[in-house]
Design a protein around this motif. Structure first.
Motif, PDB file in Angstrom:
ATOM      1  N   PRO A 390       0.827  -1.216   0.000  1.00 46.91           N
ATOM      2  CA  PRO A 390       0.000   0.000   0.000  1.00 46.91           C
ATOM      3  C   PRO A 390       0.861   1.264   0.000  1.00 46.91           C
ATOM      4  N   VAL A 391       1.972   1.229   0.731  1.00 47.37           N
ATOM      5  CA  VAL A 391       2.848   2.402   0.739  1.00 47.37           C
ATOM      6  C   VAL A 391       4.296   1.967   1.002  1.00 47.37           C
ATOM      7  N   LEU A 392       5.183   2.607   0.275  1.00 47.03           N
ATOM      8  CA  LEU A 392       6.620   2.407   0.506  1.00 47.03           C
ATOM      9  C   LEU A 392       7.214   3.790   0.769  1.00 47.03           C
ATOM     10  N   ALA A 393       8.075   3.916   1.785  1.00 47.99           N
ATOM     11  CA  ALA A 393       8.665   5.223   2.097  1.00 47.99           C
ATOM     12  C   ALA A 393      10.149   5.052   2.381  1.00 47.99           C
ATOM     13  N   PRO A 394      10.955   6.094   2.060  1.00 49.99           N
ATOM     14  CA  PRO A 394      12.408   5.988   2.256  1.00 49.99           C
ATOM     15  C   PRO A 394      12.810   5.756   3.709  1.00 49.99           C
ATOM     16  N   GLY A 395      11.957   6.190   4.641  1.00 44.93           N
ATOM     17  CA  GLY A 395      12.306   6.053   6.056  1.00 44.93           C
ATOM     18  C   GLY A 395      12.177   4.638   6.580  1.00 44.93           C
ATOM     19  N   GLU A 396      11.520   3.781   5.854  1.00 43.07           N
ATOM     20  CA  GLU A 396      11.279   2.430   6.360  1.00 43.07           C
ATOM     21  C   GLU A 396      12.043   1.403   5.529  1.00 43.07           C
ATOM     22  N   MET A 397      12.667   0.469   6.230  1.00 44.98           N
ATOM     23  CA  MET A 397      13.423  -0.552   5.526  1.00 44.98           C
ATOM     24  C   MET A 397      12.451  -1.633   5.061  1.00 44.98           C
ATOM     25  N   GLU A 398      12.624  -2.111   3.863  1.00 46.01           N
ATOM     26  CA  GLU A 398      11.772  -3.155   3.301  1.00 46.01           C
ATOM     27  C   GLU A 398      12.558  -4.446   3.240  1.00 46.01           C
ATOM     28  N   SER A 399      11.821  -5.553   3.088  1.00 46.34           N
ATOM     29  CA  SER A 399      12.545  -6.814   2.931  1.00 46.34           C
ATOM     30  C   SER A 399      11.779  -7.745   1.997  1.00 46.34           C
ATOM     31  N   PHE A 400      12.511  -8.692   1.497  1.00 52.02           N
ATOM     32  CA  PHE A 400      11.932  -9.722   0.625  1.00 52.02           C
ATOM     33  C   PHE A 400      12.633 -11.023   0.989  1.00 52.02           C
ATOM     34  N   THR A 401      11.832 -12.056   1.157  1.00 53.85           N
ATOM     35  CA  THR A 401      12.435 -13.339   1.514  1.00 53.85           C
ATOM     36  C   THR A 401      12.617 -14.180   0.259  1.00 53.85           C
ATOM     37  N   LEU A 402      13.852 -14.433  -0.048  1.00 55.97           N
ATOM     38  CA  LEU A 402      14.174 -15.261  -1.213  1.00 55.97           C
ATOM     39  C   LEU A 402      14.319 -16.700  -0.729  1.00 55.97           C
ATOM     40  N   THR A 403      13.595 -17.601  -1.376  1.00 56.94           N
ATOM     41  CA  THR A 403      13.679 -18.999  -0.957  1.00 56.94           C
ATOM     42  C   THR A 403      14.493 -19.806  -1.967  1.00 56.94           C
ATOM     43  N   ARG A 404      15.093 -20.836  -1.450  1.00 60.80           N
ATOM     44  CA  ARG A 404      15.821 -21.742  -2.322  1.00 60.80           C
ATOM     45  C   ARG A 404      14.870 -22.380  -3.343  1.00 60.80           C
ATOM     46  N   GLN A 405      13.634 -22.585  -2.842  1.00 61.20           N
ATOM     47  CA  GLN A 405      12.600 -23.154  -3.701  1.00 61.20           C
ATOM     48  C   GLN A 405      12.388 -22.300  -4.956  1.00 61.20           C
ATOM     49  N   LEU A 406      12.268 -20.995  -4.744  1.00 60.68           N
ATOM     50  CA  LEU A 406      12.062 -20.076  -5.865  1.00 60.68           C
ATOM     51  C   LEU A 406      13.274 -20.110  -6.800  1.00 60.68           C
ATOM     52  N   LEU A 407      14.425 -20.110  -6.184  1.00 59.64           N
ATOM     53  CA  LEU A 407      15.660 -20.092  -6.957  1.00 59.64           C
ATOM     54  C   LEU A 407      15.753 -21.344  -7.834  1.00 59.64           C
TER      55      LEU A 407
END
Lengths: 424, 476
Positions: A390-407
């Protein structure tokens, strides 16, 4: 010369969590070097609450959060040296440090974990014109004076920068009886967490002046006046919008810079965007066996994420020392991770699949405020994941979980790209 | 009976050099300074260059004292233990049309007695300084140009003068001077002083004091210059001082390494009225960054750690005025000391001392102490020596300023020595604590605590630079 398997540079939240993880992963010979007089780092001056929601599911103050880790360090009998400044680390991991009792000491490490944290940008880095009187503090210095030394740095305050420390200090100064007249922010959005704007400014009726900066500082001995002006799209002050405030103090919360002088000196490759070391999936720098975590790696928003990241660095350093890194048959060549279209950087910035655990958290920050958009992940040209935000802002750190499965679902890509996409 | 043989007004680099040279003689000398410390105004905010001496007109006092000062600086830095390095300088000529000006500068330098000057073509200059912009045409190379720590030089001169019996009075502002039958009566903010001779080394205020005693008025304009200082990581961008061809406001914006390894850009030149107007301006700082980039490419401007402005004491005739005032016998001017004043100060001191010595018929002292030991820099020691030092005095094992790696031992030395530091800026100028990339963000509270403990004083009494520059306003 003393010898340790793992030497950790810094006893703040990152260093503590890294030490605990290293010990829990089977390495007994761990040493923490801390330059201050106690463990805990900057948390010791962060006496407000809001720490630990992710880690402990409760709201702790900074010192309380630190103490939970310090208690574990004591329980695990991990040795540490206080009041000890690391002067140099050689590329072969010989650490030179100094304190009052032992003088200069050299310690040979098999692995080093960099956890030195960050420093605040100063007035000089912004080239703010005007006089140079007393009464200009970085917000963190003021925080230390108030919360640890017990002194009030000023009574009538203007704050430049809406980073979290600035917001927290707006509230703290108000609670200590000072008048905070305004918080000015160069950007059209705040650099701090939304919850801090609500709890530290809105609740105390402190105006947040977006797209404003300091254009003059008056006062030859102590600050007497600060002039703010609105800025245009290119961050240039707009003539005629100047407003002058009578005040005795200017606090600056204008950004944090990872403290990497030691890392650079030892020859670690630096990331141009984060100003921290470039690291791979193991949080290992360009020098094998040298790991980095916490704010020295990239500036975090929440300490919980520092602790998580540092635990991973500690675990990986332990595996390196014990020779048990999860080497697989293939995937030794690094995959580069590209940050594009609004994504400023990712940590890590390369992945060697052979060494990757089943799940890997990639952290990143965005360069602007984005609403109703997607974080998209591409393996080369093919989009493999897309997450609605809904919202992304420079003040907040984001993350994404990369799985071996996806890879493993796709052929190994040459590059993984992170992008912000507005719609499909 | 007069209080003093000589009163020197001003504890900047000129006043301190005069006091130090005068302290070779048997005389009672006092330096009056309106600020809290030595080196508080013009002497603290300048380029820190020891000019070779090719700028000033041949035959001028400026030319003579610059070249002489430059020649004296090396041995003086050894005697008085302050940082100085002869690095050389290049004056960049951008266009072929300007070659006559560069040639004229060369000839002026030769006429002034500057050694080693030569004109380099573009390739030779680029070989020396690879970061010069490619669009230059030629350069004048001056191997005798150098860089000095302006604070270190000023403080060393003052400390050595003090060791040789010169008294220093701080927070003592001279309000009026009256000629008397014998000597002068000086009304100050701290009472009256009488002296046979007065040395007027008051920087931008020298005209004020001159005009109190003389009918032949002089006029000094504060000429402000903005500077930007870059982090040590940028300190090797150039190895020598890089000048533009001079214009009517002076030597233009230079790019130079500092003796401590930073990179310095500046100054601008703006004539102002306020003799305390040391505020930087946006236009000034922007101009510094723009002009600096004209001669040197790829300047890492993100590495700026601070900016500041200094005032040059520009006298209308653009010449040093160093002489006894003709209608005020015993009043010796040391006025109009703008660039190359820092370079010339050893020679200025020598010249003033000679005038006063003749005037008063002073005899040399037999026990003059020629040398002075600066604050020990533990970074210059071997690990064994450093360990021995820490064993003897553990304060040398305690790092206070992490950016510049300054120990508590050095800070304590700065506070406790004669003419010691009384403020954060005083400590900064003596030790560099707080002068690094975080600009005292981390060390200020710790340095304040050491200062409070040593003076002793309450934390609320600790100032940035004396007077009303208190840092904290009270206990919470």
């Amino acid at each position: 010369m003393e010898k340790y398997d793992i030497v950790i540079i810094g006893g703040g939240p990152a260093g503590l969590a890294a030490a605990i993880a290293a010990k829990n992963n089977g390495v007994d010979s761990v040493l923490i070097l801390e330059r201050d007089k106690e463990l805990g780092g900057i948390l010791n001056q962060c006496i407000h609450n809001g720490f630990g929601l992710h880690t402990f599911s409760e709201e702790l103050t900074g010192p309380e959060y630190a103490q939970r880790f310090i208690d574990q360090v004591h329980a695990l009998q991990i040795p540490y040296l206080l009041n000890t400044m690391v002067m140099d680390i050689s590329p072969s991991k010989c650490v030179t440090a100094m304190n009052k009792v032992q003088g200069m000491l050299t310690i040979q490490a098999r692995a080093v974990i960099l956890a030195m944290g960050c420093r605040e940008r100063s007035r000089g880095a912004l080239n703010i014109p005007g006089y140079r009187p007393a009464g200009i503090f970085s917000a963190g210095t003021a925080q230390r004076l108030v919360n640890m030394e017990g002194y009030l740095p000023g009574r009538n305050v203007v704050i430049l920068g809406s980073g979290d420390i600035g917001l927290i200090m707006a509230r703290r100064m108000t609670l200590e009886g000072a008048k905070v007249q305004a918080v000015a922010e160069l950007m059209p959005y705040s650099g701090g967490l939304k919850r801090n704007i609500v709890q530290c400014l809105d609740d105390f009726n402190i105006p947040l002046k977006l797209s404003h900066t300091v254009v003059d500082i008056r006062g030859k001995e102590r600050v007497e006046q600060i002039t703010l002006a609105q800025v245009d799209k290119n961050n240039q002050p707009i003539a005629g919008t100047e407003e002058t405030y009578d005040c005795d103090t200017l606090l600056l919360s204008v950004g944090l810079i990872p403290e990497n002088e030691l890392s650079a000196q030892m020859g670690v490759s630096m990331h141009p965007v984060t100003a921290g070391p470039k690291v791979n999936e193991s949080l290992e720098t360009s020098i094998e066996g040298v790991f980095a975590c916490g704010n020295v790696l990239h500036v975090h928003d929440l300490v919980d994420f520092v602790s998580q990241e540092a635990a991973l660095a500690g675990k990986n350093a332990a595996a390196y020392v014990r020779g048990t890194r999860c080497g697989r048959q293939e995937g030794f060549a690094p995959i580069f991770i590209k940050a594009q279209q609004g994504v400023r950087y990712t940590v890590p910035s390369t992945i060697r699949p052979a060494y990757m655990a089943d799940k890997l958290t990639l952290r990143f920050r965005v360069g602007n405020v984005y609403k109703n958009c997607y974080v998209s992940v591409y393996f080369d040209q093919e989009r493999v994941a897309r997450q609605k935000r809904p919202v992304l802002a420079p003040g907040e750190m984001e993350s994404f979980t990369l799985t071996r499965q996806l890879l493993q679902k796709y052929p190994y890509p040459e590059a993984i790209t992170f992008k912000i996409e507005q719609d499909i | 009976m007069l209080d003093y043989d000589v009163v020197v007004i001003g504890a900047g680099v000129s006043g301190s050099a005069c006091a130090r040279e005068l302290s070779r003689f048997q005389a009672k000398i006092c330096v009056l300074e309106k600020e809290e410390d030595v080196c508080c105004q013009t002497s603290k905010a300048n380029s820190g260059i020891v000019h070779a001496g090719f700028d000033a007109a041949p035959g001028s006092l400026m030319a003579r004292l610059n070249v002489r000062g430059n020649q004296m600086m090396g041995s003086l830095s050894e005697d008085l233990d302050f940082p100085y390095r002869q690095t050389g300088a290049l004056v960049i000529c951008q266009n072929v049309e300007d070659m006559p000006n560069l040639q004229a500068l060369y000839e002026r330098g030769v006429a002034n007695g500057v050694e080693g000057l030569c004109i380099l073509d573009k390739e030779q200059a680029l070989a020396m300084e690879p970061n010069l912009t490619g669009n230059m045409y030629a350069a004048l190379y001056a191997p005798t140009s150098g860089i000095v720590c302006p604070f270190g030089l000023n403080i060393a001169l003052a400390e050595n003068a003090c060791a040789n019996g010169v008294e220093f009075r701080f927070y003592t502002e001279v309000l009026d001077i009256q000629k008397q039958d014998k000597g002068f009566l000086l009304h100050t903010s701290q009472g009256d002083y009488t002296a046979a001779c007065v040395v007027n080394a008051a920087g931008v205020y020298a005209d004020v004091f001159h005009n109190m005693v003389s009918g032949q008025k002089i006029h000094i304009t504060p000429r402000r210059g903005d500077y930007c200082l870059l982090d040590k990581s940028a300190g090797k961008h150039v190895e020598r001082t890089i000048f533009s061809l001079p214009n009517r406001y002076g030597k233009g914006v230079l790019v130079t390494p500092t003796v401590h390894g930073n990179l310095l850009l500046g100054p601008t030149a703006v004539d102002i009225d306020d003799k305390e107007g040391t505020n930087t301006t946006r236009e000034g700082l922007d101009l510094v960054l723009k002009k600096a980039g004209e001669n040197v490419r790829d300047l890492p401007l993100r590495q700026v750690i601070t900016s500041f402005a200094g005032l040059r004491a520009h006298e209308d005739g653009h010449e040093f005025i160093i002489r006894e005032v003709s209608d005020a016998e015993g009043f010796v001017d040391c006025a109009g000391i703008e660039s190359p004043g820092l370079s010339s100060c050893p020679a200025i001191g020598e010249m003033v001392a000679k005038i006063v010595q003749k005037k008063l018929g002073l005899y040399p002292k037999e026990d003059f102490i020629k040398t002075r030991k600066g604050i020990l820099d533990p970074k210059t020691l071997s690990m064994e020596e450093r360990n021995a030092l820490i064993l003897q005095n553990p304060a040398y094992g305690n790092i206070i300023c992490r950016c510049e790696m300054i120990t508590e031992g050095e800070i304590l030395d700065a506070i406790s020595r004669p003419l010691g530091a009384k403020s954060l800026d005083g400590i900064k100028r003596r030790t560099r604590a707080g002068m690094g990339r975080c600009q005292s963000g981390f060390c200020a509270p710790r340095t304040m605590e050491i200062l409070a403990r040593s003076l002793p004083a309450g934390m609320e009494e600790i100032t940035k630079s004396g007077k009303a520059s208190g840092i904290v306003v009270g206990k919470k």
